[in-house]
Design an enzyme around this catalytic site. Structure first.
Site, PDB file in Angstrom:
ATOM      1  N   GLN A 631       0.831  -1.198   0.000  1.00 34.37           N
ATOM      2  CA  GLN A 631       0.000   0.000   0.000  1.00 34.37           C
ATOM      3  C   GLN A 631       0.872   1.258   0.000  1.00 34.37           C
ATOM      4  OE1 GLN A 631      -2.967   1.056  -0.445  1.00 34.37           O
ATOM      5  NE2 GLN A 631      -4.102   1.016   1.456  1.00 34.37           N
ATOM      6  N   LYS A 694      -5.174   3.226  12.023  1.00 29.81           N
ATOM      7  CA  LYS A 694      -5.341   4.614  11.587  1.00 29.81           C
ATOM      8  C   LYS A 694      -5.586   4.741  10.088  1.00 29.81           C
ATOM      9  CE  LYS A 694      -2.837   7.191  15.136  1.00 29.81           C
ATOM     10  NZ  LYS A 694      -1.662   8.058  15.392  1.00 29.81           N
ATOM     11  N   GLU A 698      -4.213   6.800   2.116  1.00 25.40           N
ATOM     12  CA  GLU A 698      -4.012   8.181   1.673  1.00 25.40           C
ATOM     13  C   GLU A 698      -2.650   8.724   2.089  1.00 25.40           C
ATOM     14  OE1 GLU A 698      -6.355   9.053  -0.228  1.00 25.40           O
ATOM     15  OE2 GLU A 698      -8.266   8.306   0.507  1.00 25.40           O
TER      16      GLU A 698
END
Ligand code: MOS
Length: 731
Positions: A631, A694, A698
């Site tokens: 990611q 969390k 992004e």
């Protein structure tokens, strides 16, 4: 407990389906008797359609219908406030009138037996226009203030004037388009007044509600299916006009219709990162302590909707500073509406802020990490609340160690490798922790395995896998005993698969649904006379390896299969919802990171290459380190594109995106990337949500662009404040 699955680097549970082609994407849901639709787009940027000549097109082989505002039914377009619809404005009502609001707006749709025939027919439709020149530049637009556009504490302007050291600069970022591999596509099929849409979507329940509103249907008459997404980065968060067109065309011709956007059309009406112009002004003392921080920004929007993002929201909390002022404005243009694009708002805003910090570090002769350390706040000074956790300093330490930052010679142009100029730059990354109400369903099956369902999407981060891990741990099963499904609007509703909130929101719901089904299983096995656990208090039952057993006497136990059998063999099922509490009122909740980049700049040719990058993140609990790493390096690649390549250029005469193809719109390929690494600092945050996560999607792009720009400055001594950084900026 069974061996925990959370925290393990489990390979993707859907990996095999993806590499074998078994995973089906929107455009692959062919229906019996399906027709094909191709959109005709406007070739002017503003004005109105004065005539549509369909005679030649309608006569072509295989053509079933040419639909335009002249013959399309008037659609109800019921009012609909979607979760992420623009706060104010109106939706684009396609084929409802003759107005042209932007270049590339759909003005007709050709429907034919085959894709080739539909493409041919679309080309043969002759559209006449009365055209005007569209406004396409934010610099010359009259701006409007969105609600909550400004914030202030202290008197930043006065403090700036008094500051011994000042930085005051403007920064620009080009419009970007998401350009995922998978194009937008919708297959629409009606059955009476019930509609099924196989459609690329990060938010199937919103697409259901939106299309129901457009066609004036009850929401339950619309079903949206999207099991796989080939990348999205925000472009599939909301519903674009092609979905309406596919459904409209299917209804008109009385057959299922497939509509796939061309790559060129992906630049017209599927959103874009808005072009922005920003000003950062910093005032500091000679030790680098900030006394003033001003962040002003303007972003483009369309005339018919207001798109708002978090452009200036970071300045109030990122550093300690008594005087902070932010101002955010929108520039409505004759353009389609922008949308969220990976790291939305924060990525653009932090480019300006973190470049300015670097400029201040240079001005003061202070190491950029040390400068940030000196301005590390004890609390969120904007909200006047403690952080739920904040690991920025730890991220800088861990990242610097991995990168080798202490070997950096701070003098610009001082580091070389042969004839190449080498530059090292760093920047902060941050992104808020969001959580929205979500629901999920869990089911214990007769064979002792579990099924879990939720409407969420998986655009690539590995939702299938990570949610399987959450469910497996909650139920005391191995991941292979959990079958997790997503991407259907008739599954329990979830928030948008965006804003890095999927694990916090949906993961919490899945956790809750699994505990609810577990409660039922415990209730059944402790109250049934045939059970080995009859009469046992629920609190003394533990779950491991697909069995419930008495904690103090493991010999007394029953498997899930046996428990299901106790109740006629019908699956035990529970649905649960989960939502945030008041933690946002008590804490400021954000993920933080520190990004390090090495660039090599060719001094003769001005070419920049990112040789390596290290990102260190404090993002709470990491559910799956393998997926998290993937990611993060994926986000870094996006950041390289933002910094060095990506820009959608508009022709000022008609608003046409002149580089609307993958040949002309540059994105990083393997040779552009170098070595990327991500690491996670240990962080236990008990406040954010039950899972302590969390979110990562992004933040992985945020910070990359300023780190690259700062590295380019370090290599060359050239401060480039406009993205993308191009060869001509460095010659
Ligand atoms: Mo993300 S830009 O909310 O898909």
């Amino acid at each position: 407990m069974s061996a925990m699955s959370i925290g393990q680097p489990l390979p993707r549970v859907d990996g095999r389906a993806k590499v074998t082609g078994a995973a089906r994407y929107a455009a692959e849901f062919d229906q019996p008797d399906q027709a094909y639709a191709v959109i005709v787009t406007s070739t002017v940027g503003l004005g109105r359609v004065t005539g549509i000549d369909t005679e030649e097109a309608a006569r072509l082989p295989g053509v079933i219908a040419i639909i335009s505002h002249q013959n399309a039914p008037r659609l109800p377009y019921r009012e609909h406030k979607g979760f992420i619809d623009p706060a104010s404005g109106e939706r684009l009502h396609v084929l409802q009138d003759e107005q042209v609001r932007f270049f590339g707006q759909p003005v007709a749709v050709a429907v034919a037996e085959t894709l080739d025939q539909a493409e041919h027919a679309a080309l043969a439709v002759r559209v006449a226009y009365e055209a005007r020149t569209p406004a396409t530049r934010i610099e010359s637009a009259e701006t409007v203030a969105p609600s909550e556009a400004d914030s202030a504490r202290g008197d930043a302007d006065a403090a700036l004037l008094q500051a011994p050291v000042r930085i005051d600069a403007t920064y620009g970022i080009a419009r970007e388009n998401h350009n995922p591999m998978e194009p937008h596509a919708t297959v629409a099929a009606w059955d009476g007044d019930r509609l099924t849409l196989w459609s690329k979507s990060q938010f199937v329940v919103n697409e259901q509600a939106e299309i129901a509103a457009v066609f004036g249907l009850p929401a339950e008459n619309v079903r949206v299916v999207c099991p796989f997404i080939g990348g999205a980065f925000g472009t599939a968060l909301r519903v674009w006009p092609h979905v309406t067109l596919a459904a409209l065309a299917a209804r008109q011709v009385g057959r299922p219709v497939k509509l796939v956007l061309t790559r060129r059309q992906m630049f017209y009406t599927t959103g874009h990162r808005p072009r922005t112009a920003q000003r950062i002004a910093l005032g500091a003392d000679r030790d680098g302590r900030l006394s003033a921080l001003i962040h002003e920004g303007t972003g483009e929007t369309s005339r018919y909707e207001r798109f708002v993002e978090a452009l200036t929201t970071v300045a109030p909390y990122l550093y300690s500073c008594p005087n902070v002022r932010t101002r955010y404005r929108l520039a409505p243009l004759d353009s389609s509406t922008p949308t969220f694009m990976r790291g939305p708002g924060e990525a653009s805003g932090i480019f300006a802020l973190e470049c300015a910090l670097d400029e201040l570090a240079v001005e003061l002769g202070i190491d950029p990490i040390e400068l940030r350390r000196r301005n590390e706040p004890a609390i969120d000074e904007g909200e006047n609340r403690p952080f739920s956790s904040r690991s920025l300093v730890a991220c800088y330490e861990a990242g610097a160690a991995r990168f080798g930052w202490e070997r950096r010679d701070p003098r610009p142009g001082s580091m070389r490798d042969g004839r190449m100029l080498v530059g090292w730059g760093t920047a902060t990354a941050t992104y808020p922790v969001f959580r929205a109400p979500a629901s999920a369903r869990a089911r214990l099956m007769p064979d002792g395995t579990a099924e879990v369902e939720t409407a969420a999407s998986d655009m690539g981060p590995g939702t299938y896998t990570s949610m399987t891990q959450v469910a497996a741990d909650a139920l005391g099963l191995s991941p292979s005993q959990v079958r997790f499904q997503l991407g259907r609007s008739d599954f329990p509703p979830t928030p948008p698969h965006g804003g890095s909130m999927t694990m916090a929101s949906v993961g919490s719901a899945i956790h809750a649904a699994c505990l609810a089904v577990l409660d039922q299983a415990i209730e059944r096995t402790t109250s049934d006379d045939r059970s080995a656990l009859r009469g046992v208090p629920a609190g003394s039952v533990e779950v491991r390896d697909g069995r419930l057993s008495l904690r103090d006497d493991r010999a007394r136990s029953q498997s899930y299969a046996e428990i299901v059998a106790l109740g006629d063999g019908r699956p035990i099922e529970a649905e649960a919802s989960s939502a945030a509490g008041d933690e946002r009122q008590r804490f400021s909740m954000h993920a933080f990171g520190a990004v390090f980049v090495e660039v090599a700049v060719d001094p003769d040719l001005g070419m920049v290459r990112v040789r390596r990058a290290v990102g260190a993140y404090g993002a709470g609990r990491i559910v799956n380190p393998r997926l998290a790493h993937s990611q993060c390096i994926g986000g870094m690649v996006g950041g390289i594109g933002m910094a060095l390549m990506e820009q959608t250029a508009l022709d000022a005469r008609d608003g046409r995106p002149v580089n609307a193809s993958m040949a002309d719109y540059l994105v990083p390929v393997n040779l552009d990337i170098g070595t990327l690494d991500a690491l996670f600092v240990e962080e236990h945050d008990p406040h954010v949500n039950p899972l302590g996560v969390k979110g990562l999607g992004e933040i992985a792009l945020v910070g990359m662009a300023p780190a690259i720009a700062n590295a380019v400055f370090h290599a060359t001594g050239r401060r480039v404040r406009d993205l993308p950084i191009r060869i001509e900026n460095l010659l």
